[in-house]
Design an enzyme around this catalytic site. Structure first.
Site, PDB file in Angstrom:
ATOM      1  N   ARG A   1      12.255  -1.544  10.510  1.00  0.00           N
ATOM      2  CA  ARG A   1      11.285  -1.120  11.527  1.00  0.00           C
ATOM      3  C   ARG A   1      11.210  -2.135  12.650  1.00  0.00           C
ATOM      4  O   ARG A   1      11.265  -3.344  12.406  1.00  0.00           O
ATOM      5  CB  ARG A   1       9.893  -0.978  10.873  1.00  0.00           C
ATOM      6  CG  ARG A   1       9.677   0.372  10.229  1.00  0.00           C
ATOM      7  CD  ARG A   1       8.436   0.443   9.409  1.00  0.00           C
ATOM      8  NE  ARG A   1       7.250  -0.164  10.013  1.00  0.00           N
ATOM      9  CZ  ARG A   1       6.049  -0.171   9.437  1.00  0.00           C
ATOM     10  NH1 ARG A   1       5.883   0.396   8.254  1.00  0.00           N
ATOM     11  NH2 ARG A   1       5.030  -0.733  10.038  1.00  0.00           N
TER      12      ARG A   1
ATOM     13  N   ARG B   1      11.647  -5.800   4.433  1.00  0.00           N
ATOM     14  CA  ARG B   1      11.402  -4.350   4.280  1.00  0.00           C
ATOM     15  C   ARG B   1      12.481  -3.536   4.984  1.00  0.00           C
ATOM     16  O   ARG B   1      12.866  -3.847   6.111  1.00  0.00           O
ATOM     17  CB  ARG B   1      10.028  -3.996   4.850  1.00  0.00           C
ATOM     18  CG  ARG B   1       9.766  -2.487   4.809  1.00  0.00           C
ATOM     19  CD  ARG B   1       8.308  -2.132   4.898  1.00  0.00           C
ATOM     20  NE  ARG B   1       7.678  -2.534   6.137  1.00  0.00           N
ATOM     21  CZ  ARG B   1       6.375  -2.398   6.389  1.00  0.00           C
ATOM     22  NH1 ARG B   1       5.579  -1.873   5.462  1.00  0.00           N
ATOM     23  NH2 ARG B   1       5.874  -2.794   7.529  1.00  0.00           N
TER      24      ARG B   1
ATOM     25  N   LYS C   1       0.838  -1.211   0.000  1.00  0.00           N
ATOM     26  CA  LYS C   1       0.000   0.000   0.000  1.00  0.00           C
ATOM     27  C   LYS C   1       0.874   1.263   0.000  1.00  0.00           C
ATOM     28  O   LYS C   1       0.662   2.180  -0.781  1.00  0.00           O
ATOM     29  CB  LYS C   1      -0.931   0.020   1.229  1.00  0.00           C
ATOM     30  CG  LYS C   1      -1.861  -1.173   1.326  1.00  0.00           C
ATOM     31  CD  LYS C   1      -2.772  -1.094   2.539  1.00  0.00           C
ATOM     32  CE  LYS C   1      -2.049  -1.066   3.877  1.00  0.00           C
ATOM     33  NZ  LYS C   1      -1.269  -2.313   4.159  1.00  0.00           N
TER      34      LYS C   1
ATOM     35  N   ARG D   1       0.570  -9.024  13.375  1.00  0.00           N
ATOM     36  CA  ARG D   1      -0.122  -8.046  12.517  1.00  0.00           C
ATOM     37  C   ARG D   1      -0.995  -8.742  11.485  1.00  0.00           C
ATOM     38  O   ARG D   1      -2.069  -8.249  11.153  1.00  0.00           O
ATOM     39  CB  ARG D   1       0.890  -7.125  11.840  1.00  0.00           C
ATOM     40  CG  ARG D   1       1.498  -6.242  12.870  1.00  0.00           C
ATOM     41  CD  ARG D   1       2.242  -5.018  12.477  1.00  0.00           C
ATOM     42  NE  ARG D   1       2.638  -4.773  11.143  1.00  0.00           N
ATOM     43  CZ  ARG D   1       3.890  -4.957  10.681  1.00  0.00           C
ATOM     44  NH1 ARG D   1       4.812  -5.463  11.452  1.00  0.00           N
ATOM     45  NH2 ARG D   1       4.184  -4.614   9.460  1.00  0.00           N
TER      46      ARG D   1
ATOM     47  N   ARG E   1      -8.982   0.737   9.949  1.00  0.00           N
ATOM     48  CA  ARG E   1      -8.404  -0.587  10.171  1.00  0.00           C
ATOM     49  C   ARG E   1      -9.342  -1.521  10.914  1.00  0.00           C
ATOM     50  O   ARG E   1      -8.969  -2.646  11.213  1.00  0.00           O
ATOM     51  CB  ARG E   1      -7.124  -0.429  10.962  1.00  0.00           C
ATOM     52  CG  ARG E   1      -5.917  -1.064  10.253  1.00  0.00           C
ATOM     53  CD  ARG E   1      -4.712  -0.564  10.939  1.00  0.00           C
ATOM     54  NE  ARG E   1      -3.511  -1.256  10.691  1.00  0.00           N
ATOM     55  CZ  ARG E   1      -2.500  -0.753   9.983  1.00  0.00           C
ATOM     56  NH1 ARG E   1      -2.621   0.398   9.381  1.00  0.00           N
ATOM     57  NH2 ARG E   1      -1.389  -1.424   9.897  1.00  0.00           N
TER      58      ARG E   1
HETATM   59  P1  ADP Z   1       2.320  -1.865   3.237  1.00  0.00           P
HETATM   60  O1  ADP Z   1       2.332  -0.354   3.217  1.00  0.00           O
HETATM   61  O2  ADP Z   1       1.093  -2.435   2.575  1.00  0.00           O
HETATM   62  O3  ADP Z   1       2.545  -2.427   4.601  1.00  0.00           O
HETATM   63  P2  ADP Z   1       4.879  -1.622   1.829  1.00  0.00           P
HETATM   64  O4  ADP Z   1       4.555  -0.715   0.681  1.00  0.00           O
HETATM   65  O5  ADP Z   1       5.620  -1.039   2.963  1.00  0.00           O
HETATM   66  O6  ADP Z   1       3.531  -2.354   2.333  1.00  0.00           O
HETATM   67  O7  ADP Z   1       5.666  -2.871   1.223  1.00  0.00           O
HETATM   68  C1  ADP Z   1       6.149  -3.908   2.076  1.00  0.00           C
HETATM   69  C2  ADP Z   1       7.500  -4.401   1.551  1.00  0.00           C
HETATM   70  O8  ADP Z   1       7.306  -5.091   0.312  1.00  0.00           O
HETATM   71  C3  ADP Z   1       8.509  -3.295   1.240  1.00  0.00           C
HETATM   72  O9  ADP Z   1       9.784  -3.782   1.533  1.00  0.00           O
HETATM   73  C4  ADP Z   1       8.348  -3.041  -0.263  1.00  0.00           C
HETATM   74  O10 ADP Z   1       9.567  -2.590  -0.859  1.00  0.00           O
HETATM   75  C5  ADP Z   1       7.988  -4.430  -0.760  1.00  0.00           C
HETATM   76  N1  ADP Z   1       7.015  -4.440  -1.866  1.00  0.00           N
HETATM   77  C6  ADP Z   1       5.969  -3.604  -2.053  1.00  0.00           C
HETATM   78  N2  ADP Z   1       5.263  -3.967  -3.166  1.00  0.00           N
HETATM   79  C7  ADP Z   1       5.886  -5.075  -3.649  1.00  0.00           C
HETATM   80  C8  ADP Z   1       5.648  -5.926  -4.778  1.00  0.00           C
HETATM   81  N3  ADP Z   1       4.594  -5.724  -5.596  1.00  0.00           N
HETATM   82  N4  ADP Z   1       6.493  -6.959  -4.986  1.00  0.00           N
HETATM   83  C9  ADP Z   1       7.538  -7.185  -4.143  1.00  0.00           C
HETATM   84  N5  ADP Z   1       7.823  -6.416  -3.074  1.00  0.00           N
HETATM   85  C10 ADP Z   1       7.016  -5.373  -2.825  1.00  0.00           C
HETATM   86  P1  ADP Z   2       1.883  -1.909   8.039  1.00  0.00           P
HETATM   87  O1  ADP Z   2       1.334  -1.413   6.761  1.00  0.00           O
HETATM   88  O2  ADP Z   2       3.190  -2.572   7.892  1.00  0.00           O
HETATM   89  O3  ADP Z   2       0.914  -2.705   8.861  1.00  0.00           O
HETATM   90  P2  ADP Z   2       1.513   0.724   9.274  1.00  0.00           P
HETATM   91  O4  ADP Z   2       2.608   1.702   9.100  1.00  0.00           O
HETATM   92  O5  ADP Z   2       0.254   0.952   8.515  1.00  0.00           O
HETATM   93  O6  ADP Z   2       2.190  -0.678   8.986  1.00  0.00           O
HETATM   94  O7  ADP Z   2       1.110   0.607  10.805  1.00  0.00           O
HETATM   95  C1  ADP Z   2       2.071   0.323  11.789  1.00  0.00           C
HETATM   96  C2  ADP Z   2       1.396   0.187  13.133  1.00  0.00           C
HETATM   97  O8  ADP Z   2       0.800   1.448  13.507  1.00  0.00           O
HETATM   98  C3  ADP Z   2       0.234  -0.800  13.195  1.00  0.00           C
HETATM   99  O9  ADP Z   2       0.665  -2.133  13.409  1.00  0.00           O
HETATM  100  C4  ADP Z   2      -0.554  -0.255  14.384  1.00  0.00           C
HETATM  101  O10 ADP Z   2       0.073  -0.559  15.615  1.00  0.00           O
HETATM  102  C5  ADP Z   2      -0.417   1.254  14.184  1.00  0.00           C
HETATM  103  N1  ADP Z   2      -1.516   1.782  13.341  1.00  0.00           N
HETATM  104  C6  ADP Z   2      -1.403   2.353  12.123  1.00  0.00           C
HETATM  105  N2  ADP Z   2      -2.607   2.713  11.655  1.00  0.00           N
HETATM  106  C7  ADP Z   2      -3.511   2.346  12.601  1.00  0.00           C
HETATM  107  C8  ADP Z   2      -4.925   2.438  12.694  1.00  0.00           C
HETATM  108  N3  ADP Z   2      -5.678   2.956  11.710  1.00  0.00           N
HETATM  109  N4  ADP Z   2      -5.511   1.967  13.826  1.00  0.00           N
HETATM  110  C9  ADP Z   2      -4.788   1.454  14.836  1.00  0.00           C
HETATM  111  N5  ADP Z   2      -3.442   1.315  14.801  1.00  0.00           N
HETATM  112  C10 ADP Z   2      -2.805   1.768  13.686  1.00  0.00           C
END
Ligand code: ADP
Ligand code: ADP
Length: 217
Positions: free
Chosen positions: A161, A127, A13, A172, A88
């Site tokens: 992270r 990541r 995302k 998660r 969420r």
């Molecule tokens: P989210 O915001 O949904 O948690 P991220 O955009 O942070 O996901 O992506 C999670 C990890 O996967 C990052 O290390 C990113 O570089 C990698 N990634 C994102 N999209 C893809 C994809 N389509 N194929 C392979 N790796 C990806």
């Molecule tokens: P990822 O896409 O890898 O799950 P995010 O950066 O979106 O990571 O979120 C990281 C953490 O921040 C979540 O695991 C949660 O603890 C907190 N968080 C983010 N957005 C929300 C939300 N909308 N509601 C509750 N907790 C949140």
């Protein structure tokens, strides 16, 4: 344009949001990034959220609902936004519906990215993020620049992270299935859902995303 990106952690995302928000000239609003920024600044909100985030739990709804309401009130959000990581759970979904109707606004699309869990674990485990510019990389699929390419100047400061540790990743994914999954039906029943296959390469997902938005507008 007002968009919500919905999908499991690691589906891409944030990666897709960075490029699309830039193209559409709207702010990319990530509640996770706002919380990490609050933590970095040592605010009470950030410090209280840290333990929950590191464990892979959600922070309380009241905290994120307020963060989003405040962020929407900033000037750059007047012409639209791309919300990433919010809502969420169903209560946050209802809070967003309420906030939008109080502001007399509607969502254009909710993009739901799908991907299987094994691939999500691979993506989250590899990541890496730059402390300075906030860009997201992957040790295998999107390697960090070798030298001097940080958009903030000089070298990127790459780190992992703390919530991308194995235990927190599994937690998660559990939380996603129990809490966030039901939002898919919530938005589907509102007729706003656009589904994108998130399991393909970063570029392929980007192409599909833009085609899907084009088709549904
Ligand atoms: P989210 O915001 O949904 O948690 P991220 O955009 O942070 O996901 O992506 C999670 C990890 O996967 C990052 O290390 C990113 O570089 C990698 N990634 C994102 N999209 C893809 C994809 N389509 N194929 C392979 N790796 C990806
Ligand atoms: P990822 O896409 O890898 O799950 P995010 O950066 O979106 O990571 O979120 C990281 C953490 O921040 C979540 O695991 C949660 O603890 C907190 N968080 C983010 N957005 C929300 C939300 N909308 N509601 C509750 N907790 C949140």
């Amino acid at each position: 344009m007002r968009l919500v990106f919905l999908g499991p952690p690691g589906v891409g995302k944030g990666t897709q949001a960075e490029g699309l928000a830039r193209e559409l000239q709207i702010p990319h609003i990530s509640t996770g990034a706002i919380l990490r920024d609050a933590l970095g600044r040592g605010t009470a909100t950030g410090l209280a959220a840290k333990k929950l985030m590191d464990a892979g739990d959600l922070v309380p709804d009241a905290v994120v609902v307020d963060l989003v309401e405040d962020r929407f009130a900033e000037q750059d959000a007047a012409s639209g936004w791309l919300l990433d990581g919010y809502p969420r759970n169903l209560d946050q979904g209802a809070a967003l519906d309420g906030l939008l109707s109080s502001l007399n606004l509607t969502l254009d699309h909710v993009v739901f990215f799908e991907c299987d869990s094994a691939e999500l674990v691979r993506r989250l485990g590899g990541r890496r993020v730059c402390r300075k510019c906030g860009s997201t990389f992957h040790i295998e699929f999107a390697p960090p620049p070798q030298s001097g390419d940080c958009s903030e100047g000089g070298e990127c400061e790459i780190h992992q992270r703390s919530d991308d540790a194995e235990d927190a990743i599994l937690k998660r994914l559990d939380v996603y299935h129990s809490e966030t999954g039901p939002l898919v039906d919530h938005f589907r029943s509102q007729g706003r859902l656009v589904v994108v296959d998130g399991s393909q390469s970063i570029d392929q997902v980007g192409v599909q995303l833009r085609a899907a938005l084009e088709r549904s507008s």
